[in-house]
Design a protein around this motif. Structure first.
Motif, PDB file in Angstrom:
ATOM      1  N   TYR A  11       0.593  -1.125   0.035  1.00 25.67           N
ATOM      2  CA  TYR A  11       0.153  -0.526   0.118  1.00 25.67           C
ATOM      3  C   TYR A  11       0.603   1.337  -0.203  1.00 25.67           C
ATOM      4  O   TYR A  11       0.852   1.707  -0.693  1.00 25.67           O
ATOM      5  CB  TYR A  11      -1.008  -0.047   1.370  1.00 25.67           C
ATOM      6  CG  TYR A  11      -2.214  -1.159   0.926  1.00 25.67           C
ATOM      7  CD1 TYR A  11      -3.326  -0.226   0.778  1.00 25.67           C
ATOM      8  CD2 TYR A  11      -1.996  -2.440   1.471  1.00 25.67           C
ATOM      9  CE1 TYR A  11      -4.300  -1.594   0.454  1.00 25.67           C
ATOM     10  CE2 TYR A  11      -2.487  -3.473   1.587  1.00 25.67           C
ATOM     11  CZ  TYR A  11      -4.128  -2.903   0.704  1.00 25.67           C
ATOM     12  OH  TYR A  11      -5.095  -3.577   0.792  1.00 25.67           O
ATOM     13  N   GLN A  12       1.995   1.211   0.440  1.00 25.29           N
ATOM     14  CA  GLN A  12       3.092   2.357   1.163  1.00 25.29           C
ATOM     15  C   GLN A  12       3.540   2.768  -0.155  1.00 25.29           C
ATOM     16  O   GLN A  12       3.575   3.432  -0.899  1.00 25.29           O
ATOM     17  CB  GLN A  12       3.465   2.161   1.666  1.00 25.29           C
ATOM     18  CG  GLN A  12       4.729   3.539   2.228  1.00 25.29           C
ATOM     19  CD  GLN A  12       5.768   2.945   3.409  1.00 25.29           C
ATOM     20  OE1 GLN A  12       6.869   2.587   2.688  1.00 25.29           O
ATOM     21  NE2 GLN A  12       5.655   3.670   4.488  1.00 25.29           N
ATOM     22  N   LEU A  13       3.898   1.184  -0.766  1.00 29.48           N
ATOM     23  CA  LEU A  13       4.311   1.225  -2.409  1.00 29.48           C
ATOM     24  C   LEU A  13       4.406   1.767  -3.669  1.00 29.48           C
ATOM     25  O   LEU A  13       4.459   2.920  -4.495  1.00 29.48           O
ATOM     26  CB  LEU A  13       4.582   0.192  -3.077  1.00 29.48           C
ATOM     27  CG  LEU A  13       5.146   0.029  -4.059  1.00 29.48           C
ATOM     28  CD1 LEU A  13       6.919   0.504  -4.264  1.00 29.48           C
ATOM     29  CD2 LEU A  13       5.819  -1.835  -4.554  1.00 29.48           C
ATOM     30  N   ALA A  14       2.459   1.516  -3.346  1.00 26.80           N
ATOM     31  CA  ALA A  14       1.715   1.949  -4.903  1.00 26.80           C
ATOM     32  C   ALA A  14       1.135   3.825  -4.210  1.00 26.80           C
ATOM     33  O   ALA A  14       0.099   3.977  -4.470  1.00 26.80           O
ATOM     34  CB  ALA A  14       0.683   0.994  -4.810  1.00 26.80           C
TER      35      ALA A  14
ATOM     36  N   LEU B 242      14.788   5.929  -9.365  1.00 28.51           N
ATOM     37  CA  LEU B 242      13.383   5.504  -9.381  1.00 28.51           C
ATOM     38  C   LEU B 242      13.182   5.030 -10.450  1.00 28.51           C
ATOM     39  O   LEU B 242      12.253   4.216  -9.928  1.00 28.51           O
ATOM     40  CB  LEU B 242      12.249   6.819  -8.965  1.00 28.51           C
ATOM     41  CG  LEU B 242      12.681   7.652  -7.738  1.00 28.51           C
ATOM     42  CD1 LEU B 242      11.587   8.683  -7.526  1.00 28.51           C
ATOM     43  CD2 LEU B 242      12.420   6.385  -6.602  1.00 28.51           C
ATOM     44  N   LYS B 243      13.372   4.929 -11.769  1.00 22.72           N
ATOM     45  CA  LYS B 243      13.304   4.232 -13.034  1.00 22.72           C
ATOM     46  C   LYS B 243      12.694   2.781 -12.861  1.00 22.72           C
ATOM     47  O   LYS B 243      12.310   1.771 -13.436  1.00 22.72           O
ATOM     48  CB  LYS B 243      14.327   4.361 -14.145  1.00 22.72           C
ATOM     49  CG  LYS B 243      15.484   3.781 -14.233  1.00 22.72           C
ATOM     50  CD  LYS B 243      16.074   3.747 -15.232  1.00 22.72           C
ATOM     51  CE  LYS B 243      17.658   3.874 -15.048  1.00 22.72           C
ATOM     52  NZ  LYS B 243      18.160   4.624 -16.439  1.00 22.72           N
TER      53      LYS B 243
ATOM     54  N   PRO C 199       3.378   5.671 -15.372  1.00 24.06           N
ATOM     55  CA  PRO C 199       4.459   5.562 -15.031  1.00 24.06           C
ATOM     56  C   PRO C 199       5.051   7.323 -14.863  1.00 24.06           C
ATOM     57  O   PRO C 199       4.707   8.664 -16.080  1.00 24.06           O
ATOM     58  CB  PRO C 199       5.456   5.321 -15.190  1.00 24.06           C
ATOM     59  CG  PRO C 199       5.380   4.775 -17.111  1.00 24.06           C
ATOM     60  CD  PRO C 199       3.740   4.638 -17.031  1.00 24.06           C
ATOM     61  N   SER C 200       5.606   8.165 -13.487  1.00 25.22           N
ATOM     62  CA  SER C 200       5.898   9.297 -13.624  1.00 25.22           C
ATOM     63  C   SER C 200       6.735   9.419 -13.849  1.00 25.22           C
ATOM     64  O   SER C 200       7.651  10.401 -13.486  1.00 25.22           O
ATOM     65  CB  SER C 200       5.121  10.146 -12.539  1.00 25.22           C
ATOM     66  OG  SER C 200       3.102   9.459 -12.560  1.00 25.22           O
TER      67      SER C 200
ATOM     68  N   VAL D 263       7.198  -2.299 -10.312  1.00 24.92           N
ATOM     69  CA  VAL D 263       7.495  -2.437  -9.465  1.00 24.92           C
ATOM     70  C   VAL D 263       6.165  -1.809  -8.868  1.00 24.92           C
ATOM     71  O   VAL D 263       4.686  -2.457  -8.665  1.00 24.92           O
ATOM     72  CB  VAL D 263       7.950  -2.762  -8.569  1.00 24.92           C
ATOM     73  CG1 VAL D 263       7.722  -3.675  -7.375  1.00 24.92           C
ATOM     74  CG2 VAL D 263       9.385  -3.791  -9.382  1.00 24.92           C
ATOM     75  N   ARG D 264       6.424  -0.161  -9.189  1.00 22.16           N
ATOM     76  CA  ARG D 264       5.141   0.658  -8.501  1.00 22.16           C
ATOM     77  C   ARG D 264       3.759   0.234  -9.074  1.00 22.16           C
ATOM     78  O   ARG D 264       2.333   0.456  -8.804  1.00 22.16           O
ATOM     79  CB  ARG D 264       5.866   1.873  -8.147  1.00 22.16           C
ATOM     80  CG  ARG D 264       4.328   3.050  -7.483  1.00 22.16           C
ATOM     81  CD  ARG D 264       4.797   4.468  -7.286  1.00 22.16           C
ATOM     82  NE  ARG D 264       6.694   4.181  -7.704  1.00 22.16           N
ATOM     83  CZ  ARG D 264       7.033   4.630  -6.749  1.00 22.16           C
ATOM     84  NH1 ARG D 264       6.764   4.344  -4.951  1.00 22.16           N
ATOM     85  NH2 ARG D 264       8.309   4.911  -5.729  1.00 22.16           N
ATOM     86  N   GLN D 265       4.085  -0.034 -10.399  1.00 24.12           N
ATOM     87  CA  GLN D 265       2.838   0.546 -11.585  1.00 24.12           C
ATOM     88  C   GLN D 265       2.066  -0.737 -11.156  1.00 24.12           C
ATOM     89  O   GLN D 265       0.320  -0.671 -11.267  1.00 24.12           O
ATOM     90  CB  GLN D 265       3.322   0.563 -13.104  1.00 24.12           C
ATOM     91  CG  GLN D 265       4.010   2.030 -12.832  1.00 24.12           C
ATOM     92  CD  GLN D 265       3.033   3.061 -13.070  1.00 24.12           C
ATOM     93  OE1 GLN D 265       3.677   3.762 -11.952  1.00 24.12           O
ATOM     94  NE2 GLN D 265       1.931   3.403 -12.735  1.00 24.12           N
ATOM     95  N   ALA D 266       2.309  -1.981 -11.203  1.00 20.11           N
ATOM     96  CA  ALA D 266       1.824  -3.559 -10.962  1.00 20.11           C
ATOM     97  C   ALA D 266       1.340  -3.418  -9.792  1.00 20.11           C
ATOM     98  O   ALA D 266      -0.121  -4.296  -9.535  1.00 20.11           O
ATOM     99  CB  ALA D 266       2.872  -4.471 -11.141  1.00 20.11           C
TER     100      ALA D 266
END
Length: 363
Positions: free
Chosen positions: A133-136, A168-169, A160-161, A174-177
């Motif tokens: 939850y924190q990651l996303a 961060l790339k 992606p941002s 991983v964040r998107q997934a």
């Protein structure tokens, strides 16, 4: 400090010789502006501006600026800047100066210094996060009469941002997934997309990889309410769009209420980071549902745990809501928001239905 507040004027003075200098900051959108060029006065450089011309805060919650040398094409380094009088420059890792219209307290300076140090911190591995939850940046928005686990906010599940960010790339996919997986896990029924216009979605979604989000879009459950960062924070007192394919704040709120009233939850609100546009929009809905100022602040500030080398002050959100709704918007906020919506000519039955849907007690 190299400025003085003189009534409703701010006088900037530099005693050294640097060449052609500009004042560049939040008030110029970090661009060079001839109206903010220093003039040579004897052995000094001076610039005088009205307070209203510079009173635009940055992510720190205060007015941020640098002295820019045209010759060096860089910010002028000024020695012996005290802690609390500068803040992390989130684009290049340097420091911005802070302009205080009122003398800050020692407690305030300490808070600013700690926030600036925290702002440099970057998390770039999944193990750096306490949970998915924190990651996303995915969380429930609660408070007042909001049904728990019914309104969520998150990072963009698709686009992606920070894909080109040197550090961060790697974590970005991983964040998107993770954001996508949580969207499906919570069986989101209605998505409010604050960053993409309907035209952008129509171009990108048909060819996007198959996903829960794409299926939501195919069913007509991804609703475009595009507004800019500048719009939600600094243009919330009017109905003026920053870009042609976006909405002004008032039209954005009109569409937001219509979407919530006409579609069922669970709801997900997102922009790119899930921080600014999402933060203001969710806070508006929290106020509508009677959430307290503390509940709103607690929810908003969780984004600072995202670890992307950026920081957001609650002062940003506070200013945006007060500019739109009124200085006392946190007192009996639901009534203040209702009065605001009436000023926007939103029908009473639409407001009632939106509140019923957010409470989980659909009419």
């Amino acid at each position: 400090m190299h400025y003085q507040i003189q009534g409703d004027q701010v006088l900037f003075t530099l005693s050294s010789t640097y060449g052609k200098l500009y004042l560049k900051g939040t008030f110029t959108n970090w661009k060079l502006d001839e109206g903010f060029r220093f003039e040579r006065c004897g052995n000094e450089y001076q610039l005088k501006k009205n307070v209203n011309e510079v009173n635009k805060i940055g992510n720190s919650g205060f007015i941020e600026y640098v002295i820019w040398s045209e010759e060096a094409q860089a910010a002028v380094e000024i020695d012996n800047v005290q802690d609390g009088y500068c803040f992390n420059n989130q684009s290049n890792g340097g420091l911005n100066h802070l302009l205080f219209l009122e003398k800050p307290s020692e407690c305030q300076l300490k808070e600013i210094s700690e926030a600036s140090k925290h702002s440099f911190f970057i998390k770039n591995q999944k193990t750096h996060f306490s949970s998915d939850y924190q990651l996303a940046n995915f969380r429930s928005v609660d408070g007042g009469d909001l049904k728990p686990g019914w309104l969520y906010r998150s990072y963009h599940p698709v686009t992606p941002s920070r894909a080109n960010h040197s550090v961060l790339k790697v974590i970005e996919p991983v964040r998107q997934a993770t954001a996508m997986a949580l969207t499906e896990q919570h069986r989101i029924s209605s998505v409010i997309n604050l960053s993409d216009s309907e035209e952008v979605l129509a171009r990108s979604m048909p060819s996007a990889p198959e996903s829960y989000y794409q299926r939501c879009w195919q069913k007509g459950n991804v609703h475009s309410v595009p507004m800019a960062y500048e719009t939600v924070y600094f243009m919330s007192d009017r109905n003026e769009a920053l870009n042609d394919d976006e909405l002004g704040f008032e039209d954005g709120i009109r569409r937001l209420i219509a979407v919530v009233a006409r579609h069922s939850g669970p709801y997900l609100v997102h922009c790119r980071l899930g921080s600014d546009r999402t933060g203001v929009t969710c806070a508006f809905l929290q106020l509508l549902m009677g959430a307290s100022k503390q509940e709103i602040a607690d929810n908003y500030l969780k984004t600072n745990q995202l670890g992307i080398g950026e920081y957001r002050s609650f002062r940003l959100l506070e200013r945006a809501l007060q500019a739109a709704i009124g200085k006392d918007c946190f007192s009996n906020g639901d009534e203040k928001v209702k009065a605001y919506l009436k000023r926007l000519n939103i029908p009473e039955e639409l407001m009632t239905q939106a509140k019923a849907n957010l409470s989980g007690k659909m009419c």
